[in-house]
Design a protein around this motif. Structure first.
Motif, short mmCIF file in Angstrom:
data_model
loop_
_atom_site.label_atom_id
_atom_site.label_comp_id
_atom_site.label_asym_id
_atom_site.label_seq_id
_atom_site.Cartn_x
_atom_site.Cartn_y
_atom_site.Cartn_z
N SER A 1 -79.01 7.94 48.40
CA SER A 1 -79.42 9.33 48.58
C SER A 1 -78.28 10.31 48.57
CB SER A 1 -80.24 9.48 49.86
OG SER A 1 -79.46 9.21 50.98
N TYR A 2 -77.14 9.94 49.09
CA TYR A 2 -76.08 10.93 49.19
C TYR A 2 -74.78 10.45 48.56
CZ TYR A 2 -79.14 13.38 52.32
OH TYR A 2 -80.20 14.04 52.86
N GLY A 3 -74.85 9.41 47.76
CA GLY A 3 -73.68 8.79 47.17
C GLY A 3 -72.45 9.66 47.05
N HIS A 4 -72.47 10.71 46.26
CA HIS A 4 -71.32 11.58 46.09
C HIS A 4 -71.70 12.97 46.55
CE1 HIS A 4 -69.39 8.45 43.79
NE2 HIS A 4 -70.45 8.37 43.04
N GLY A 5 -70.80 13.66 47.16
CA GLY A 5 -71.06 15.00 47.67
C GLY A 5 -71.47 15.97 46.60
N GLU A 6 -71.01 15.77 45.38
CA GLU A 6 -71.32 16.72 44.33
C GLU A 6 -72.61 16.40 43.59
OE1 GLU A 6 -68.92 13.43 42.60
OE2 GLU A 6 -68.69 14.68 44.34
N SER A 7 -73.38 15.42 44.05
CA SER A 7 -74.57 14.99 43.33
C SER A 7 -75.62 16.06 43.18
CB SER A 7 -75.17 13.76 44.02
OG SER A 7 -75.63 14.11 45.30
N LEU A 8 -75.64 17.06 44.03
CA LEU A 8 -76.64 18.11 43.92
C LEU A 8 -76.17 19.25 43.04
CD1 LEU A 8 -77.92 18.30 47.58
CD2 LEU A 8 -79.02 17.25 45.63
N GLY A 9 -74.97 19.16 42.50
CA GLY A 9 -74.50 20.19 41.61
C GLY A 9 -73.90 21.37 42.35
N CYS A 10 -73.64 21.25 43.61
CA CYS A 10 -72.99 22.30 44.37
C CYS A 10 -71.93 21.63 45.22
CB CYS A 10 -73.99 23.07 45.21
SG CYS A 10 -74.81 22.08 46.44
N ASP A 11 -71.08 22.42 45.78
CA ASP A 11 -69.97 21.88 46.56
C ASP A 11 -70.40 21.62 48.00
OD1 ASP A 11 -68.23 21.97 44.41
OD2 ASP A 11 -67.74 24.08 44.81
N LEU A 12 -70.60 20.35 48.29
CA LEU A 12 -70.91 19.95 49.66
C LEU A 12 -69.61 19.53 50.33
CD1 LEU A 12 -74.14 17.86 49.07
CD2 LEU A 12 -73.98 20.15 50.03
N PRO A 13 -69.51 19.71 51.63
CA PRO A 13 -68.29 19.30 52.32
C PRO A 13 -68.03 17.81 52.14
CG PRO A 13 -69.76 20.52 53.79
CD PRO A 13 -70.50 20.28 52.52
N PRO A 14 -66.76 17.42 52.18
CA PRO A 14 -66.42 16.00 52.00
C PRO A 14 -67.08 15.08 53.02
CG PRO A 14 -64.45 17.37 51.95
CD PRO A 14 -65.60 18.26 52.33
N ASP A 15 -67.36 15.58 54.22
CA ASP A 15 -67.94 14.73 55.25
C ASP A 15 -69.47 14.64 55.17
OD1 ASP A 15 -68.59 17.27 56.17
OD2 ASP A 15 -68.18 16.78 58.26
N HIS A 16 -70.07 15.24 54.14
CA HIS A 16 -71.53 15.23 54.01
C HIS A 16 -72.07 13.81 53.87
CE1 HIS A 16 -75.31 17.34 53.26
NE2 HIS A 16 -75.57 16.39 52.40
N VAL A 17 -71.40 12.99 53.08
CA VAL A 17 -71.82 11.60 52.88
C VAL A 17 -71.72 10.82 54.18
CG1 VAL A 17 -71.33 9.45 51.66
CG2 VAL A 17 -71.22 11.62 50.44
N LEU A 18 -70.61 10.99 54.87
CA LEU A 18 -70.42 10.31 56.15
C LEU A 18 -71.48 10.75 57.16
CD1 LEU A 18 -68.76 8.47 58.00
CD2 LEU A 18 -67.31 10.44 58.51
N LEU A 19 -71.78 12.02 57.17
CA LEU A 19 -72.79 12.55 58.08
C LEU A 19 -74.16 11.93 57.79
CD1 LEU A 19 -73.46 14.51 60.35
CD2 LEU A 19 -73.72 16.30 58.62
N SER A 20 -74.50 11.77 56.53
CA SER A 20 -75.77 11.15 56.16
C SER A 20 -75.85 9.72 56.68
CB SER A 20 -75.92 11.13 54.63
OG SER A 20 -75.94 12.42 54.13
N ARG A 21 -74.78 9.00 56.53
CA ARG A 21 -74.75 7.62 57.03
C ARG A 21 -74.90 7.59 58.55
NH1 ARG A 21 -69.89 6.24 53.10
NH2 ARG A 21 -71.12 5.77 51.24
N GLU A 22 -74.22 8.48 59.22
CA GLU A 22 -74.32 8.54 60.67
C GLU A 22 -75.74 8.88 61.12
OE1 GLU A 22 -71.36 11.41 61.81
OE2 GLU A 22 -69.70 10.04 61.34
N ASN A 23 -76.38 9.81 60.43
CA ASN A 23 -77.75 10.19 60.78
C ASN A 23 -78.71 9.01 60.62
OD1 ASN A 23 -77.02 12.77 61.46
ND2 ASN A 23 -77.64 13.66 59.51
N LEU A 24 -78.55 8.27 59.56
CA LEU A 24 -79.43 7.12 59.34
C LEU A 24 -79.17 6.02 60.37
CD1 LEU A 24 -79.44 7.08 55.48
CD2 LEU A 24 -81.37 7.52 56.99
N GLU A 25 -77.93 5.85 60.73
CA GLU A 25 -77.62 4.86 61.76
C GLU A 25 -78.24 5.27 63.10
OE1 GLU A 25 -76.43 1.55 63.65
OE2 GLU A 25 -76.36 1.90 61.50
N LEU A 26 -78.17 6.55 63.41
CA LEU A 26 -78.80 7.05 64.64
C LEU A 26 -80.30 6.81 64.62
CD1 LEU A 26 -76.85 10.41 65.04
CD2 LEU A 26 -76.70 8.41 66.56
#
Length: 195
Positions: A15-40
């Motif tokens: 779902s969040y593989g690379h931060g730029e996958s949506l075609g806009c500049d997402l913060p570098p920690d966006h992928v890490l945040l997604s993983r943390e949310n799923l773990e929670l």
């Protein structure tokens, strides 16, 4: 539980593989945040889903909203945003009777809020490029109806522990359903109509 963990893993990977996958500049920690949310979300289980089989329900996730061949890039971002917003709104507050660890719920709400802020920027960029809010309304309306059904189910079940567990599993399943859409966004540089 193994199935749930594999679904969570798949969602994180795709779902969040690379931060730029949506075609806009997402913060570098966006992928890490997604993983943390799923773990929670996975840690929030307080009861085995096996004990709640009698409470299962088909909430009728609007797959066409996510899998449809006519979904534009801006609509896809709007769907992702709406999904996160609805999950954020669904999570119990401190006044809830759910037995989830409130620290985990608060951390998940905080993480979802940060992701929503990231996607807000993308949504504004894409709406300016591809169309108006009216074009976003149809797919997000289907998601709103889906989550309204979940809210009604919780009320009907008097917010029981089993009802919340069924909803938690449903959230994980619905997230996994948007994986294909996000993968198409990443692989086709925004041409989400391509399989």
């Amino acid at each position: 539980m193994a199935l749930l963990l594999s679904l969570l893993t798949a969602l994180v990977v795709f779902s969040y593989g690379h931060g730029e996958s949506l075609g806009c500049d997402l913060p570098p920690d966006h992928v890490l945040l997604s993983r943390e949310n799923l773990e929670l979300l996975s840690q929030m289980s307080t009861i085995s889903p096996v004990f709640c089989l009698k409470d299962r329900k088909d909430f009728r996730f609007p797959r066409a909203t996510v899998d449809g061949s006519q979904v534009q890039k801006a609509q896809a971002i709007a769907v992702l945003h709406e999904m996160l917003q609805q999950v954020f709104n669904l999570l119990p507050t401190e006044n809830s009777s759910v037995t989830w660890n409130t620290t985990l719920v608060d951390q998940l709400r905080s993480g979802l809020h940060r992701q929503l802020e990231d996607l807000d920027t993308c949504l504004v960029e894409e709406m300016g490029e591809e169309g108006s809010a009216l074009a976003m309304q149809r797919p997000t309306l289907a998601l709103k109806r889906y989550f309204q059904g979940i809210h009604l189910y919780l009320e009907e079940k008097k917010y029981s522990d089993c009802a919340w567990e069924v909803v938690r599993v449903e959230i994980v399943k619905s997230f996994s359903s948007i994986t294909a859409l996000q993968e198409r966004l990443r692989n086709k540089d925004g041409d989400v109509r391509s399989p």
